[in-house]
Design a protein around this motif. Sequence first.
Motif, PDB file in Angstrom:
ATOM      1  N   UNK A   1      -5.451  -0.775   7.346  1.00 56.14           N
ATOM      2  CA  UNK A   1      -5.266  -1.972   6.522  1.00 56.14           C
ATOM      3  C   UNK A   1      -6.002  -3.185   7.071  1.00 56.14           C
ATOM      4  N   UNK A   2      -5.946  -3.377   8.388  1.00 57.66           N
ATOM      5  CA  UNK A   2      -6.589  -4.551   8.992  1.00 57.66           C
ATOM      6  C   UNK A   2      -8.088  -4.551   8.754  1.00 57.66           C
TER       7      UNK A   2
ATOM      8  N   UNK B   1      13.010  -0.913  -0.322  1.00 61.17           N
ATOM      9  CA  UNK B   1      13.831  -2.120  -0.343  1.00 61.17           C
ATOM     10  C   UNK B   1      14.405  -2.415   1.033  1.00 61.17           C
ATOM     11  N   UNK B   2      14.398  -1.404   1.897  1.00 58.53           N
ATOM     12  CA  UNK B   2      14.923  -1.566   3.248  1.00 58.53           C
ATOM     13  C   UNK B   2      13.977  -0.867   4.220  1.00 58.53           C
ATOM     14  N   UNK B   3      13.179  -1.640   4.943  1.00 51.23           N
ATOM     15  CA  UNK B   3      12.166  -1.091   5.833  1.00 51.23           C
ATOM     16  C   UNK B   3      12.831  -0.562   7.104  1.00 51.23           C
ATOM     17  N   UNK B   4      13.009   0.763   7.168  1.00 53.69           N
ATOM     18  CA  UNK B   4      13.670   1.351   8.333  1.00 53.69           C
ATOM     19  C   UNK B   4      12.726   1.356   9.541  1.00 53.69           C
ATOM     20  N   UNK B   5      13.289   1.482  10.758  1.00 57.70           N
ATOM     21  CA  UNK B   5      12.466   1.405  11.977  1.00 57.70           C
ATOM     22  C   UNK B   5      11.301   2.397  12.005  1.00 57.70           C
ATOM     23  N   UNK B   6      11.554   3.628  11.553  1.00 58.70           N
ATOM     24  CA  UNK B   6      10.499   4.645  11.580  1.00 58.70           C
ATOM     25  C   UNK B   6       9.328   4.247  10.689  1.00 58.70           C
ATOM     26  N   UNK B   7       9.644   3.749   9.475  1.00 60.16           N
ATOM     27  CA  UNK B   7       8.587   3.324   8.558  1.00 60.16           C
ATOM     28  C   UNK B   7       7.863   2.090   9.105  1.00 60.16           C
ATOM     29  N   UNK B   8       8.593   1.217   9.766  1.00 62.25           N
ATOM     30  CA  UNK B   8       7.983   0.020  10.356  1.00 62.25           C
ATOM     31  C   UNK B   8       6.931   0.392  11.399  1.00 62.25           C
ATOM     32  N   UNK B   9       7.269   1.363  12.243  1.00 58.33           N
ATOM     33  CA  UNK B   9       6.331   1.807  13.275  1.00 58.33           C
ATOM     34  C   UNK B   9       5.100   2.446  12.639  1.00 58.33           C
ATOM     35  N   UNK B  10       5.329   3.320  11.665  1.00 57.81           N
ATOM     36  CA  UNK B  10       4.208   3.971  10.976  1.00 57.81           C
ATOM     37  C   UNK B  10       3.311   2.937  10.296  1.00 57.81           C
ATOM     38  N   UNK B  11       3.946   1.937   9.669  1.00 55.36           N
ATOM     39  CA  UNK B  11       3.184   0.914   8.960  1.00 55.36           C
ATOM     40  C   UNK B  11       2.338   0.089   9.936  1.00 55.36           C
ATOM     41  N   UNK B  12       2.894  -0.211  11.101  1.00 61.55           N
ATOM     42  CA  UNK B  12       2.147  -0.972  12.111  1.00 61.55           C
ATOM     43  C   UNK B  12       0.926  -0.197  12.592  1.00 61.55           C
ATOM     44  N   UNK B  13       1.091   1.114  12.765  1.00 63.45           N
ATOM     45  CA  UNK B  13      -0.039   1.964  13.186  1.00 63.45           C
ATOM     46  C   UNK B  13      -1.092   2.018  12.080  1.00 63.45           C
TER      47      UNK B  13
ATOM     48  N   UNK C   1       0.614  -0.762  -5.928  1.00 61.01           N
ATOM     49  CA  UNK C   1       1.551  -0.491  -4.838  1.00 61.01           C
ATOM     50  C   UNK C   1       0.810  -0.300  -3.521  1.00 61.01           C
ATOM     51  N   UNK C   2      -0.324   0.366  -3.576  1.00 62.01           N
ATOM     52  CA  UNK C   2      -1.122   0.586  -2.367  1.00 62.01           C
ATOM     53  C   UNK C   2      -1.561  -0.741  -1.764  1.00 62.01           C
ATOM     54  N   UNK C   3      -2.089  -1.631  -2.600  1.00 63.98           N
ATOM     55  CA  UNK C   3      -2.546  -2.932  -2.092  1.00 63.98           C
ATOM     56  C   UNK C   3      -1.380  -3.744  -1.528  1.00 63.98           C
ATOM     57  N   UNK C   4      -0.266  -3.768  -2.241  1.00 69.21           N
ATOM     58  CA  UNK C   4       0.907  -4.511  -1.763  1.00 69.21           C
ATOM     59  C   UNK C   4       1.356  -3.970  -0.408  1.00 69.21           C
ATOM     60  N   UNK C   5       1.470  -2.650  -0.308  1.00 71.06           N
ATOM     61  CA  UNK C   5       1.926  -2.029   0.930  1.00 71.06           C
ATOM     62  C   UNK C   5       0.977  -2.242   2.087  1.00 71.06           C
ATOM     63  N   UNK C   6      -0.309  -2.448   1.772  1.00 73.65           N
ATOM     64  CA  UNK C   6      -1.314  -2.688   2.814  1.00 73.65           C
ATOM     65  C   UNK C   6      -1.380  -4.159   3.210  1.00 73.65           C
TER      66      UNK C   6
ATOM     67  N   UNK D   1      -2.381   6.744   5.664  1.00 72.07           N
ATOM     68  CA  UNK D   1      -2.146   5.304   5.546  1.00 72.07           C
ATOM     69  C   UNK D   1      -1.840   4.906   4.105  1.00 72.07           C
ATOM     70  N   UNK D   2      -2.527   5.540   3.149  1.00 68.64           N
ATOM     71  CA  UNK D   2      -2.254   5.286   1.727  1.00 68.64           C
ATOM     72  C   UNK D   2      -0.806   5.658   1.404  1.00 68.64           C
ATOM     73  N   UNK D   3      -0.363   6.793   1.892  1.00 63.94           N
ATOM     74  CA  UNK D   3       1.007   7.249   1.659  1.00 63.94           C
ATOM     75  C   UNK D   3       2.020   6.257   2.251  1.00 63.94           C
ATOM     76  N   UNK D   4       1.757   5.785   3.469  1.00 61.29           N
ATOM     77  CA  UNK D   4       2.655   4.830   4.127  1.00 61.29           C
ATOM     78  C   UNK D   4       2.700   3.507   3.371  1.00 61.29           C
TER      79      UNK D   4
END
Length: 453
Positions: free
Chosen positions: A181-182, A163-175, A208-213, A152-155
Motif C-alpha cells: 500500500x505504501x 467493523x472491528x479490526x482484530x489484532x491479527x488483521x491489524x498486524x497483517x494490514x501493517x505488513x 473496498x480495495x482502495x479504502x482498505x489500502x 495484500x488485496x485480500x487483506x
Amino acid sequence: GKKSFKDSKYKSWIDAQSPSDLATLVYTSGTTGDPKGVMLTHSNIKSNVDYSQLRFGPRSSNPGAPTLDSSTRILSFLPLSHILERMAGHFLMLQSGATIAYAESPDTLKEDFLQVRPTAGSSVPRVYEKMYVAMRDQASASSVKLRIFNWAVKIAKQKAHSTNLNPALSVKHAIANRLVYSKVKSALGGNIQFLISGGGKLSKDLCALYHGAGILVLEGYGLSETSPVITVNHPDAPRIGSVGPPLSNLEIKIDPTSGKDSEFSTLGEVGELLVRGPSVFSGYWNKPKETKESFDGDWFKTGDMVLLEPDGYVTFLERIKEILVLSTGKNIAPTPLEDALIQNELVEQSIVIGDEKKFISALLVPNAAVLESWADEPSLNINDLCTHQKTIDHFSKIIDELNLNFEPHEQIKQFRIIPEEFTEENDLLTPSLKKKRRNILDKYTKEIKSMYS
C-alpha cells in the motif's frame, strides 16, 4: 495578461451577465443515443459548486477531516469538456482557493503525480480500474511479488469491510501496508487525502480495495443535466458501494415503475431517480420534444435505476436503457457481471450482451501483457492468442467460476475474446471513458452473431 487586464472592462462584463443567462452547452456522452446539448446557466453551475463546497469544505464539526481549502493541491488530467472535470477539477477548486496543476499529457501522469504531489483529485471509474491493473501488472514481474500483491488485496478488502479490526488483521494490514500500500500511495505523490470518483459506476470491490489500502475514494453520481453532482459520499461518513446522499439543495424521489421485483427492494425504495433543484438544467439545445420527455412536471427523470435507502444514501444500480431484457422476459443489469469479469487479471475490459436473446454472452478484451506472459507462446501474437484453444479453455474456467456467484438466468453462456482495446480513438469509449455500447455492438456484429447461431 496583467498588462492587458482592465478592471472597469471586467466589471462591466460581469454587470452585463445575469445568473439565468446561458453559461455553457455541454454535450451528453452519447453512450446509448445521439449526444444532446445540455443548456446550463451560471446559476445552475454556481449552485452546484456552492453546495459541493459545503460537503467538502472546512467543517467545524470535524476539523481534522479531509477538506478542500487553500492548502488543497490537485492534478487535473480529464478533458475540461467533461462537466465533471470542469466543475470538480476547475470551478470547485477555484472557489476553494486550491492549486490546480494540469498534467502535461496522459503519458506523463506517473511523473506528474510525483512532481505535483496532489492532496485530492477526481476521476472516472476507468482510471481507477487502470491504476489497479498497472499495480497488478507491476507485481506480475515475479511469482513471489504477485502472491504478495494478491494477499495484500485480500487483506485490504477485509479491512474495508471490518467493523472491528482484530489484532491479527491489524498486524497483517501493517505488513501489507509496508510491502504494497505504501508504494501505491507514494506513486500518487504521497499526500492524497481523498479522491472522488464520478461519471460512471465504480466497482464495489475496487472501492473496498482502495479504502482498505488507505486511499479514500468517495464515489458520487450526477449527470450533465444536473451540473453535474446530485449525490456524493461525505468524507466524514463514506459508504462503500454507495454514491452517497444528495446535496442539501436538491430534492430526490423514486419512480418505482422500473424497480418492480428488484432483489434490492427489501433495503429501500428501488426505481428511477427523479431530481429537482437549482442545478437542474433548463433544457436541451433546439430539442423541445426531448426536453419535455425528460421531465415529469418539474422533476427531471435521470433514466437511472437506483436504490434509495431509508437514511438517504443512494446506490446506483443501472442505466435503465442498458438493462438487458432476455427473450424469456428476465431483466439483467450488465454492470455487476462486467465488474466481476474485470476483477480477473487476464480481463482488461468486458461488455455483456443479451438484449432480446435467449441467454447472456460477453465480449472480453484481454490484458495483452498478462495473457502473453501466462500463455508463454513466443511465436504467437495477441490476435493468435485470442483464438488459441488453450486461451479459450482457460477463459472458460474463469467464466464458470464467475457464474457461480450469479443466478442461472444471469450467467454467461457464450463469450468471444477480442484483441482490440476499447478506446476513445477507435470510438468505442466516450471522452469520459464510458463504453459506447451501440458502437461496440455494431463493430462486433459478426462475433455476436456467432454466439447465438
